[in-house]
Design a protein around this motif. Structure first.
Motif, mmCIF file in Angstrom:
data_model
loop_
_atom_site.group_PDB
_atom_site.id
_atom_site.type_symbol
_atom_site.label_atom_id
_atom_site.label_comp_id
_atom_site.label_asym_id
_atom_site.label_seq_id
_atom_site.Cartn_x
_atom_site.Cartn_y
_atom_site.Cartn_z
ATOM 1 N N UNK A 73 15.953 -3.500 -6.430
ATOM 2 C CA UNK A 73 15.771 -2.061 -6.234
ATOM 3 C C UNK A 73 14.358 -1.806 -5.723
ATOM 4 N N UNK A 74 14.258 -1.221 -4.536
ATOM 5 C CA UNK A 74 12.950 -0.978 -3.926
ATOM 6 C C UNK A 74 12.499 0.472 -4.076
ATOM 7 N N UNK A 75 13.361 1.302 -4.622
ATOM 8 C CA UNK A 75 13.002 2.700 -4.850
ATOM 9 C C UNK A 75 12.642 2.889 -6.325
ATOM 10 N N UNK A 76 11.531 3.540 -6.572
ATOM 11 C CA UNK A 76 11.058 3.706 -7.945
ATOM 12 C C UNK A 76 12.066 4.450 -8.815
ATOM 13 N N UNK A 77 12.620 5.527 -8.275
ATOM 14 C CA UNK A 77 13.557 6.323 -9.073
ATOM 15 C C UNK A 77 14.765 5.484 -9.475
ATOM 16 N N UNK A 78 15.311 4.765 -8.499
ATOM 17 C CA UNK A 78 16.490 3.945 -8.776
ATOM 18 C C UNK A 78 16.162 2.812 -9.756
ATOM 19 N N UNK A 79 14.996 2.203 -9.571
ATOM 20 C CA UNK A 79 14.597 1.107 -10.451
ATOM 21 C C UNK A 79 14.401 1.612 -11.880
ATOM 22 N N UNK A 80 13.751 2.768 -12.008
ATOM 23 C CA UNK A 80 13.523 3.333 -13.336
ATOM 24 C C UNK A 80 14.816 3.687 -14.037
ATOM 25 N N UNK A 81 15.763 4.259 -13.285
ATOM 26 C CA UNK A 81 17.056 4.638 -13.867
ATOM 27 C C UNK A 81 17.857 3.403 -14.263
ATOM 28 N N UNK A 82 17.839 2.374 -13.419
ATOM 29 C CA UNK A 82 18.572 1.141 -13.724
ATOM 30 C C UNK A 82 17.980 0.449 -14.956
ATOM 31 N N UNK A 85 0.836 -1.197 0.000
ATOM 32 C CA UNK A 85 0.000 0.000 0.000
ATOM 33 C C UNK A 85 0.874 1.252 0.000
ATOM 34 N N UNK A 86 0.616 2.120 -0.992
ATOM 35 C CA UNK A 86 1.395 3.355 -1.153
ATOM 36 C C UNK A 86 2.891 3.064 -1.274
ATOM 37 N N UNK A 87 3.207 1.934 -1.913
ATOM 38 C CA UNK A 87 4.624 1.591 -2.035
ATOM 39 C C UNK A 87 4.944 0.984 -3.390
ATOM 40 N N UNK A 88 6.103 0.357 -3.462
ATOM 41 C CA UNK A 88 6.612 -0.206 -4.705
ATOM 42 C C UNK A 88 7.068 -1.631 -4.436
ATOM 43 N N UNK A 89 6.664 -2.554 -5.287
ATOM 44 C CA UNK A 89 6.962 -3.969 -5.056
ATOM 45 C C UNK A 89 8.438 -4.284 -5.231
ATOM 46 N N UNK A 90 9.165 -3.397 -5.897
ATOM 47 C CA UNK A 90 10.586 -3.652 -6.122
ATOM 48 C C UNK A 90 10.824 -4.312 -7.475
ATOM 49 N N UNK A 91 12.025 -4.101 -7.996
ATOM 50 C CA UNK A 91 12.394 -4.639 -9.307
ATOM 51 C C UNK A 91 13.820 -5.161 -9.239
ATOM 52 N N UNK A 92 14.033 -6.332 -9.803
ATOM 53 C CA UNK A 92 15.382 -6.916 -9.828
ATOM 54 C C UNK A 92 15.983 -6.685 -11.211
ATOM 55 N N UNK A 93 17.133 -6.004 -11.257
ATOM 56 C CA UNK A 93 17.809 -5.723 -12.525
ATOM 57 C C UNK A 93 19.284 -6.087 -12.382
ATOM 58 N N UNK A 94 19.730 -6.958 -13.244
ATOM 59 C CA UNK A 94 21.128 -7.401 -13.255
ATOM 60 C C UNK A 94 21.574 -7.920 -11.885
#
Length: 206
Positions: A35-44, A22-31
């Motif tokens: 990454x649990x921060x949207x900005x960092x995940x988007x940039x990566x 809720x009001x958060x980000x599920x996280x993204x795994x890249x390489x």
């Protein structure tokens, strides 16, 4: 087909099992990095896209239970993210890091509509199949007309006394032979003609 339906249903279960907090980000795994921060995940994600040069998909990580691959279209000059579960879900990527994450979530959110479309297509195919079977079971539409005309043809053949070889039946020949011959009538002697009386000559009266 039924395989697509099962695939979408399985992917919907996967998506439901990996919700955003809720009001958060599920996280993204890249390489290999989570990454649990949207900005960092988007940039990566954008950095990973820069390494992809061709149209062959290159796996770069995972998101919400789906493996992520990126392909590049030289013709469109565009990157496309492929999220792979039982089915493949596509999202076109732009230059905005946060905007790309929204596009990815929107692509996953389209699954119920895609599932419904496949079900409708399958129902339509079943209806067409049932209609085709019904048509096959129907009698030939002109069968009665053909039967009537065939019977009429037999009747006409009988009336015309055709024996199948183009010759008249014997009774027809007999009937014709009973007719008086034109040659016989010509051979008969001509009766003598009575002498013609000369017409009286009248004097013209002036």
């Amino acid at each position: 087909n039924k395989g697509f339906i099962k695939g979408f249903e399985a992917d919907l279960e996967t998506l439901a099992a990996h919700p955003h907090p809720e009001d958060g980000f599920a996280g993204m795994e890249i390489r290999g990095d989570v990454l649990t921060d949207k900005e960092n995940a988007g940039a990566a994600l954008l950095d990973a896209c820069k390494e992809v040069k061709g149209s062959e998909p290159v796996q770069i990580g995972s998101y919400r239970g789906f493996t992520m691959s990126v392909e590049f279209s030289a013709w469109k000059q565009e990157y496309t993210l492929l999220l792979k579960g039982q089915m493949t879900h596509r999202a076109s990527l732009g230059t905005d890091p946060r905007g790309n994450l929204t596009r990815i979530d929107n692509a996953l959110a389209q699954m119920p509509q895609r599932l419904e479309a496949v079900k409708n297509q399958l129902d339509n195919l079943y209806q067409q199949q049932a209609a085709a079977k019904e048509e096959i079971g129907k009698p030939f539409p002109f069968e009665d007309d053909l039967r009537v005309k065939s019977a009429r043809l037999v009747e006409l053949d009988t009336l015309l006394n055709i024996d199948g070889k183009g010759h008249a039946q014997p009774e027809t020949v007999v009937a014709k032979s009973a007719r008086p011959s034109v040659l016989d009538s010509l051979k008969r002697p001509v009766p003598p003609r009575s002498p013609e009386k000369k017409p009286k000559q009248h004097e013209e009266v002036r």
